[in-house]
Design an enzyme around this catalytic site. Structure first.
Site, PDB file in Angstrom:
ATOM      1  N   ALA A  60      68.959 -11.851  32.344  1.00 36.93           N
ATOM      2  CA  ALA A  60      68.285 -13.093  31.959  1.00 36.93           C
ATOM      3  C   ALA A  60      69.252 -14.260  32.137  1.00 36.93           C
ATOM      4  O   ALA A  60      70.466 -14.094  31.959  1.00 36.93           O
ATOM      5  CB  ALA A  60      67.858 -12.994  30.501  1.00 36.93           C
ATOM      6  N   GLY A  99      68.511  -7.932  31.933  1.00 33.48           N
ATOM      7  CA  GLY A  99      67.128  -8.021  32.412  1.00 33.48           C
ATOM      8  C   GLY A  99      66.958  -7.462  33.818  1.00 33.48           C
ATOM      9  O   GLY A  99      65.890  -6.952  34.169  1.00 33.48           O
ATOM     10  N   GLU A 102      66.555  -3.899  33.348  1.00 32.01           N
ATOM     11  CA  GLU A 102      65.256  -3.639  32.706  1.00 32.01           C
ATOM     12  C   GLU A 102      64.127  -3.678  33.746  1.00 32.01           C
ATOM     13  O   GLU A 102      63.191  -2.879  33.692  1.00 32.01           O
ATOM     14  CB  GLU A 102      65.019  -4.660  31.584  1.00 32.01           C
ATOM     15  CG  GLU A 102      65.924  -4.379  30.380  1.00 32.01           C
ATOM     16  CD  GLU A 102      65.847  -5.462  29.311  1.00 32.01           C
ATOM     17  OE1 GLU A 102      66.069  -6.639  29.646  1.00 32.01           O
ATOM     18  OE2 GLU A 102      65.556  -5.125  28.151  1.00 32.01           O
ATOM     19  N   GLU A 122      73.930  -6.649  27.131  1.00 33.46           N
ATOM     20  CA  GLU A 122      73.451  -7.712  26.236  1.00 33.46           C
ATOM     21  C   GLU A 122      74.310  -7.883  24.991  1.00 33.46           C
ATOM     22  O   GLU A 122      74.517  -9.012  24.527  1.00 33.46           O
ATOM     23  CB  GLU A 122      71.998  -7.441  25.814  1.00 33.46           C
ATOM     24  CG  GLU A 122      70.953  -7.800  26.861  1.00 33.46           C
ATOM     25  CD  GLU A 122      70.684  -6.689  27.871  1.00 33.46           C
ATOM     26  OE1 GLU A 122      71.496  -5.753  27.953  1.00 33.46           O
ATOM     27  OE2 GLU A 122      69.665  -6.760  28.565  1.00 33.46           O
TER      28      GLU A 122
HETATM   29  N1  3HC Z   1      73.030 -16.280  33.174  1.00 33.55           N
HETATM   30  C1  3HC Z   1      73.408 -17.488  33.642  1.00 33.55           C
HETATM   31  N2  3HC Z   1      74.458 -17.651  34.475  1.00 33.55           N
HETATM   32  C2  3HC Z   1      75.139 -16.542  34.842  1.00 33.55           C
HETATM   33  C3  3HC Z   1      74.798 -15.261  34.376  1.00 33.55           C
HETATM   34  C4  3HC Z   1      73.678 -15.144  33.504  1.00 33.55           C
HETATM   35  N3  3HC Z   1      73.260 -13.955  33.019  1.00 33.55           N
HETATM   36  N4  3HC Z   1      75.657 -14.368  34.914  1.00 33.55           N
HETATM   37  C5  3HC Z   1      76.517 -15.072  35.663  1.00 33.55           C
HETATM   38  N5  3HC Z   1      76.195 -16.383  35.635  1.00 33.55           N
HETATM   39  C6  3HC Z   1      76.857 -17.494  36.348  1.00 33.55           C
HETATM   40  C7  3HC Z   1      78.257 -17.770  35.825  1.00 33.55           C
HETATM   41  O1  3HC Z   1      78.219 -18.659  34.725  1.00 33.55           O
HETATM   42  C8  3HC Z   1      78.922 -18.390  37.036  1.00 33.55           C
HETATM   43  O2  3HC Z   1      78.481 -19.721  37.107  1.00 33.55           O
HETATM   44  P1  3HC Z   1      79.425 -20.872  37.721  1.00 33.55           P
HETATM   45  O3  3HC Z   1      79.706 -20.460  39.122  1.00 33.55           O
HETATM   46  O4  3HC Z   1      78.614 -22.092  37.569  1.00 33.55           O
HETATM   47  O5  3HC Z   1      80.665 -20.880  36.873  1.00 33.55           O
HETATM   48  C9  3HC Z   1      78.288 -17.632  38.199  1.00 33.55           C
HETATM   49  O6  3HC Z   1      77.082 -17.067  37.689  1.00 33.55           O
HETATM   50  C10 3HC Z   1      79.153 -16.496  38.736  1.00 33.55           C
HETATM   51  O7  3HC Z   1      79.496 -15.641  37.649  1.00 33.55           O
HETATM   52  P2  3HC Z   1      80.960 -15.030  37.505  1.00 33.55           P
HETATM   53  O8  3HC Z   1      81.977 -16.095  37.672  1.00 33.55           O
HETATM   54  O9  3HC Z   1      80.980 -14.223  36.258  1.00 33.55           O
HETATM   55  O10 3HC Z   1      81.027 -14.087  38.791  1.00 33.55           O
HETATM   56  P3  3HC Z   1      81.648 -12.637  38.893  1.00 33.55           P
HETATM   57  O11 3HC Z   1      81.505 -12.269  40.316  1.00 33.55           O
HETATM   58  O12 3HC Z   1      83.008 -12.563  38.307  1.00 33.55           O
HETATM   59  O13 3HC Z   1      80.719 -11.691  37.977  1.00 33.55           O
HETATM   60  C11 3HC Z   1      78.652 -10.816  37.069  1.00 33.55           C
HETATM   61  C12 3HC Z   1      79.342 -11.588  38.234  1.00 33.55           C
HETATM   62  C13 3HC Z   1      79.185  -9.364  37.029  1.00 33.55           C
HETATM   63  C14 3HC Z   1      77.184 -10.825  37.317  1.00 33.55           C
HETATM   64  C15 3HC Z   1      79.012 -11.517  35.732  1.00 33.55           C
HETATM   65  O14 3HC Z   1      78.723 -12.899  35.870  1.00 33.55           O
HETATM   66  C16 3HC Z   1      78.267 -11.034  34.536  1.00 33.55           C
HETATM   67  O15 3HC Z   1      78.662 -10.042  33.966  1.00 33.55           O
HETATM   68  N6  3HC Z   1      77.196 -11.738  34.114  1.00 33.55           N
HETATM   69  C17 3HC Z   1      76.519 -11.533  32.871  1.00 33.55           C
HETATM   70  C18 3HC Z   1      75.679 -10.282  32.862  1.00 33.55           C
HETATM   71  C19 3HC Z   1      74.943 -10.159  31.542  1.00 33.55           C
HETATM   72  O16 3HC Z   1      75.521 -10.184  30.491  1.00 33.55           O
HETATM   73  N7  3HC Z   1      73.616  -9.989  31.627  1.00 33.55           N
HETATM   74  C20 3HC Z   1      72.795  -9.858  30.483  1.00 33.55           C
HETATM   75  C21 3HC Z   1      72.132 -11.176  30.178  1.00 33.55           C
HETATM   76  S1  3HC Z   1      71.189 -11.135  28.696  1.00 33.55           S
HETATM   77  C22 3HC Z   1      69.707 -10.409  29.172  1.00 33.55           C
HETATM   78  O17 3HC Z   1      69.542 -10.022  30.289  1.00 33.55           O
HETATM   79  C23 3HC Z   1      68.643 -10.362  28.119  1.00 33.55           C
HETATM   80  C24 3HC Z   1      67.501  -9.509  28.525  1.00 33.55           C
HETATM   81  O18 3HC Z   1      67.621  -8.235  27.991  1.00 33.55           O
HETATM   82  C25 3HC Z   1      66.211 -10.103  28.028  1.00 33.55           C
END
Ligand code: 3HC
Length: 686
Positions: A60, A99, A102, A122
């Site tokens: 998400a 997400g 999911e 998450e």
């Molecule tokens: N939402 C919004 N922005 C995100 C994001 C997310 N979930 N994941 C990454 N980004 C953005 C970062 O802020 C960054 O933005 P910027 O370039 O403006 O600074 C850009 O994407 C690149 O991210 P990284 O610098 O972290 O790039 P990496 O290559 O090092 O890593 C990744 C990529 C492995 C995808 C890492 O970003 C990551 O782990 N992301 C989060 C994953 C996560 O926690 N997902 C769960 C979200 S909650 C959810 O899904 C709820 C659901 O159950 C309803």
């Protein structure tokens, strides 16, 4: 359009296209829901879903978490895919997280690329899966694996996903392979939501709860995730989903999730400042001077990032010690399965240790990590200057010393920059990049570029005693020693800070690093210390007693047989003695008093650091305190925590303490200014 669709005969191709990581925002959700209806309308026989670029979908869009939920909601999209009469196949071309995972789990089939990862992280953002993850994962991989994956939030690789039954196959080209799947075989696969939930095994749940209490007992999300999984074991699928959703929405607006998101985005925003006017120097060969724990840790981090490294030591014994230290790190990385045998060999092949400075002649960066002495460090810089190219960058890993004084020993001080690593340097994520008065933008850019290459989080710091992190640490320890002398014990102080969320308290942690380092600093500061400032002599008594920490078997605690810590009444008595000598009556502090004093001392110092432009922003201080000093991440860092208390409330508390000791508790002008105009520390820019 963030989702594209196309069909070839009766096969539909749907691609999530939302750079940089295919985060699932409102437009992606709408695009996917439209795609479900499109595929049904065309009566396609399958839909192949993939992500554009190197990710499948990163979950998400966490930037939307501060807004009210926007329709369509992700659970509705995911359910629509799962319940559609057109079977979807997830072609997991890259990471599928949160997400993203999911959505993949709602597809009838999952085919993953060898380098891709899948997981539900998450909890690392302070929430639980909110689109069916707590219900679909247990149905696909069983209770034990689902509890582990969701409550720790660690993604797994393709092989592990296959072994767990989460994916059906690993293929280099998952989209092409999804096209080849036999239509009849696909039609026989039961939709995930129709699969039975695993049995309600109380003992498995109890084990997960105790593991969670050990690893993350302050954090709400892992505990609540286990609750949601457990409830789903006895409820029908569609009754369990709203339970999960309510928890997700509640946690999303809670303080822990806000703090964890703050840290997530702060770390991602920590990049080279946009005002740097020169590019980084390209680095292939890097020199490290000093083969102790820090030097070899830095060398390994550089090797791990693909550089060729020459380590310089003073004599043959030093070279042997450096070779042994590095071999140990390589061996440990191999034993832990972090690198293969070939990778271990490759690192060894790119490493050399020598006493000959001439070996530095083609290196464009040297990082000195020698003994903390101005004399030693300036000698090293002078020798490096004699042998290295005139435009090579000279970096120091000093934790406290004045970089400008060091830079004055070379003809061109603009080449000198501080690169302050944290031990163990190949593991700790933080890198303070210290800008001296004459440091060039090129030297700074090289530092930031190196941090990126090493996958470390860089923070720019100015020159002062201890830069950002160690300067705050000095006040933390001073406040701890004062509380100890005036009424507490080291173990009470440690317990209060562990209860706040630190992995260990200041005394236990000093026992690990050694009391001699802080002692050397105190002696260095003797000449400049304000004579009117209260000085707590207990740590000096510890040095006299030879209690230097774990390495001597005793420090603030005793470590009989080199094992677990034991409280030491002799240490407790030191405070009674010193209080007696000073004619002070000791008081009883409750844990809240202890915490308050230590945290307020740090906040006050951090505000000064910001005010003096040693740190560029409150966010940078948050990164330093969390990534380098164990401040609880789920509190969002020291300044985020201060803002959550409110600066006005902080100033009121400091005013009370200042009556006790106006010098130690002199209130930062920045705190006063913020309290006056009602602004936050996060608002302030240096
Ligand atoms: N939402 C919004 N922005 C995100 C994001 C997310 N979930 N994941 C990454 N980004 C953005 C970062 O802020 C960054 O933005 P910027 O370039 O403006 O600074 C850009 O994407 C690149 O991210 P990284 O610098 O972290 O790039 P990496 O290559 O090092 O890593 C990744 C990529 C492995 C995808 C890492 O970003 C990551 O782990 N992301 C989060 C994953 C996560 O926690 N997902 C769960 C979200 S909650 C959810 O899904 C709820 C659901 O159950 C309803």
């Amino acid at each position: 359009m963030n989702v594209t669709t196309r069909s070839e005969s009766d096969v539909g191709y749907v691609e999530i296209d939302n750079a940089p990581v295919n985060a699932i925002g409102q437009s992606v959700r709408q695009g996917l829901l439209d795609a479900v209806h499109w595929a049904e309308k065309l009566r396609l026989t399958r839909v192949i879903l993939s992500g554009k670029g190197w990710t499948f979908a990163a979950g998400a869009d966490a930037r939307e978490f501060d807004l009210a939920p926007l329709e369509p909601h992700l659970p509705d999209v995911v359910n629509a895919i799962d319940e559609s009469f057109v079977p979807w196949i997830a072609a997991i071309n890259g990471v599928a997280l949160g997400g993203g995972a999911e959505i993949a789990m709602a597809c009838r089939m999952r085919i993953i690329a060898p380098a891709a990862q899948i997981g539900l992280p998450e909890v690392t953002l302070g929430v639980i899966p909110g689109a069916g993850g707590t219900q679909r994962l247990p149905r696909l991989v069983g209770l034990v694996k689902a509890l582990e994956m969701i409550s720790f939030g660690k993604p797994i690789g393709a092989q592990a996903a296959l072994a767990a039954g989460l994916v059906h196959a690993i293929e280099d080209d998952p989209v092409a392979e999804a096209f080849m799947v036999n239509t009849e075989e696909l039609g026989c696969i039961v939709p995930t939501w129709e699969l039975p939930a695993p049995d309600h095994d109380q003992s498995v749940i109890a084990l997960a709860r105790s593991a969670c209490a050990r690893k993350s007992h302050h954090q709400e999300a892992p505990r609540r995730a286990i609750d949601a999984i457990e409830q789903g074991l006895t409820l029908p699928f569609h009754a369990a989903l709203p339970v999960e959703r309510v928890t997700f929405l509640e946690l999303k607006t809670g303080s822990q999730s806000r703090a964890l998101r703050h840290m997530f985005f702060a770390e991602r925003a920590a990049k080279a400042p946009n005002w740097l006017s020169q590019p980084a120097v390209q680095l292939d060969h890097i020199v490290v001077v000093g083969g102790g724990t820090m030097g070899t840790g830095i060398a390994y981090a550089l090797l791990h990032a693909g550089a060729r490294v020459t380590l310089i030591e003073t004599d043959r014994d030093g070279v042997t010690r450096a070779l042994n230290n590095l071999a140990q790190i390589i061996e440990a990385s191999f034993t832990r399965g972090l690198i293969t045998e070939a990778e271990a060999q490759d690192r060894q092949n790119r490493f050399a240790a020598t006493t000959d400075y001439a070996q530095a002649s083609d290196a464009m960066l040297a990082i000195e990590a020698a003994f903390e002495s101005m004399e030693v460090k300036t000698q090293i810089f002078t020798r490096l200057e004699a042998f290295m190219p005139t435009d090579a960058i000279l970096a120091t890993n000093t934790s406290y010393l004045n970089i400008d004084e060091m830079a004055a020993c070379v003809a061109d001080p603009s080449r000198v920059v501080g690169l302050h690593f944290f031990a163990p340097a190949h593991i700790m994520k933080l890198l303070e990049i210290v800008r001296g008065a004459k440091t060039s933008d090129q030297a700074l850019a090289t530092g930031f570029d190196l941090a990126k290459r090493l996958r470390k989080v860089p923070v720019l710091a100015g020159v002062c005693d201890g830069f950002i992190g160690n300067r705050i640490l000095a006040r933390y320890r001073e406040a701890a020693d004062t509380v100890f002398m005036d009424g507490s014990t080291p173990w009470e102080v440690d317990e209060a800070m562990v209860e706040f969320g630190y992995p260990m308290g200041p005394y236990e942690s000093q026992d690990l690093s050694g009391l001699d380092i802080a002692h050397a600093n105190r002696r260095r500061q003797d000449a400049t210390r304000d004579p009117n400032r209260r000085y707590i002599p207990i740590a000096d008594r510890m040095i006299e007693l030879g209690k230097l920490g774990r390495k001597t078997g005793a420090g603030w605690y005793r470590y009989p047989g080199g094992k677990g810590k034991v409280e030491d009444p002799i240490v407790a008595d030191l405070a009674n003695e010193e209080a007696h000598f000073a004619g002070r009556t000791r008081t009883d502090y409750v844990p809240a008093d202890i915490r308050n004093r230590l945290l307020l001392a740090m906040i006050n110092e951090a505000a000064n650091i910001l005010y003096e432009a040693i740190a560029q922003s409150a966010r940078d201080i948050d990164i330093v305190t969390v990534s380098g000093y164990g401040f609880p991440r789920w509190r969002g860092g020291l300044m985020q925590y201060a803002d959550s208390l409110g600066v006005q409330a902080i100033v009121r508390e400091l005013e009370v303490l200042a009556k006790e000791d106006p010098i130690a508790w002199q209130i930062s002008p920045l705190l006063r200014a913020c309290a006056k105009d009602g602004s936050t520390l996060a608002d302030y820019t240096a």
